[in-house]
Design a protein around this motif. Structure first.
Motif: not given
Length: 173
Positions: A65, A90-93
Motif C-alpha cells: 500500500r 498511498f494505494h488505498p485500493t
C-alpha cells in the motif's frame, strides 16, 4: 472550466474503479519498481497560463500500500519550468494512488535590455529562480499485465497554485 475538469476526473476514476472491481487483477500487476511517462497540461492560476507538460515518475513499493519515488516534469509554458519532487504514495485500493511530495520548481527568466537611443546594443540577462512547494496527486491506473495507464491529477502549491492533469502510462519492472 475547473468544474468541468474536476467532474471529468471524478467520472474517469469512478469508471476505472468499476472496471477494476469487475476485473479483479490486483495480484497480477504488483512490481516493486514502477516507471511512468506523464503526458498532460499544467494550468497555473497565478500566471493565468496553460502549457503542455511532459514528465517521468518512478515509484518503489515499500509495501503493498505504500511507495516512495521521484518525479520530474517539464512545463512548456512561457519560458518553461522544471518540476522535481520526492513523493510518497498511498494505494488505498487496487489502481487508486494518492501522493504527496515536496517539490522544487526551477524557472529561467530571460530579460533583454537596450542600452542606447539607436537601439543597436542589447544586453541579455538570465534570472534563475527556485520555488519550493508541495504537490498533491490522485491517479488511477488500469493494469494490463505489467503495463499501466490512467488519468492523473495534481495540485502544485508554491508561490502560485497550478493544476496538472493528463494521462500516465507506465510499466512495472
Amino acid at each position: 472550466m475547473a468544474k468541468k475538469i474536476i467532474t471529468t476526473a471524478v467520472l474517469l476514476l469512478v469508471c476505472c474503479n468499476l472496471y477494476a472491481q469487475a476485473h479483479n487483477d490486483h495480484d497480477t500487476h504488483h512490481s516493486k519498481h514502477h516507471i511512468a511517462l506523464f503526458d498532460g497540461v499544467t494550468t497555473n492560476f497565478g500566471h493565468s497560463t496553460t502549457g503542455y507538460s511532459l514528465g517521468l515518475d518512478y515509484e518503489y513499493l515499500i509495501s503493498e500500500r505504500v511507495g516512495a519515488g521521484l518525479i520530474g516534469e517539464y512545463v512548456f509554458a512561457g519560458e518553461g519550468e522544471l518540476v522535481l519532487g520526492v513523493p510518497v504514495f498511498f494505494h488505498p485500493t487496487s489502481g487508486l494512488k494518492l501522493g504527496a511530495a515536496p517539490i522544487g520548481i526551477y524557472v529561467e527568466k530571460h530579460h533583454d535590455y537596450e542600452h542606447n537611443e539607436s537601439h543597436q546594443t542589447t544586453t541579455s540577462e538570465v534570472e534563475k529562480e527556485w520555488n519550493i512547494g508541495a504537490r498533491f496527486n490522485m491517479a488511477y491506473s488500469l493494469h494490463f499485465g505489467k503495463i499501466s495507464a490512467g488519468p492523473s491529477v495534481s495540485v502544485d502549491v508554491t508561490n502560485t497554485t497550478a493544476l496538472v492533469y493528463g494521462l500516465a502510462v507506465g510499466v512495472g519492472i
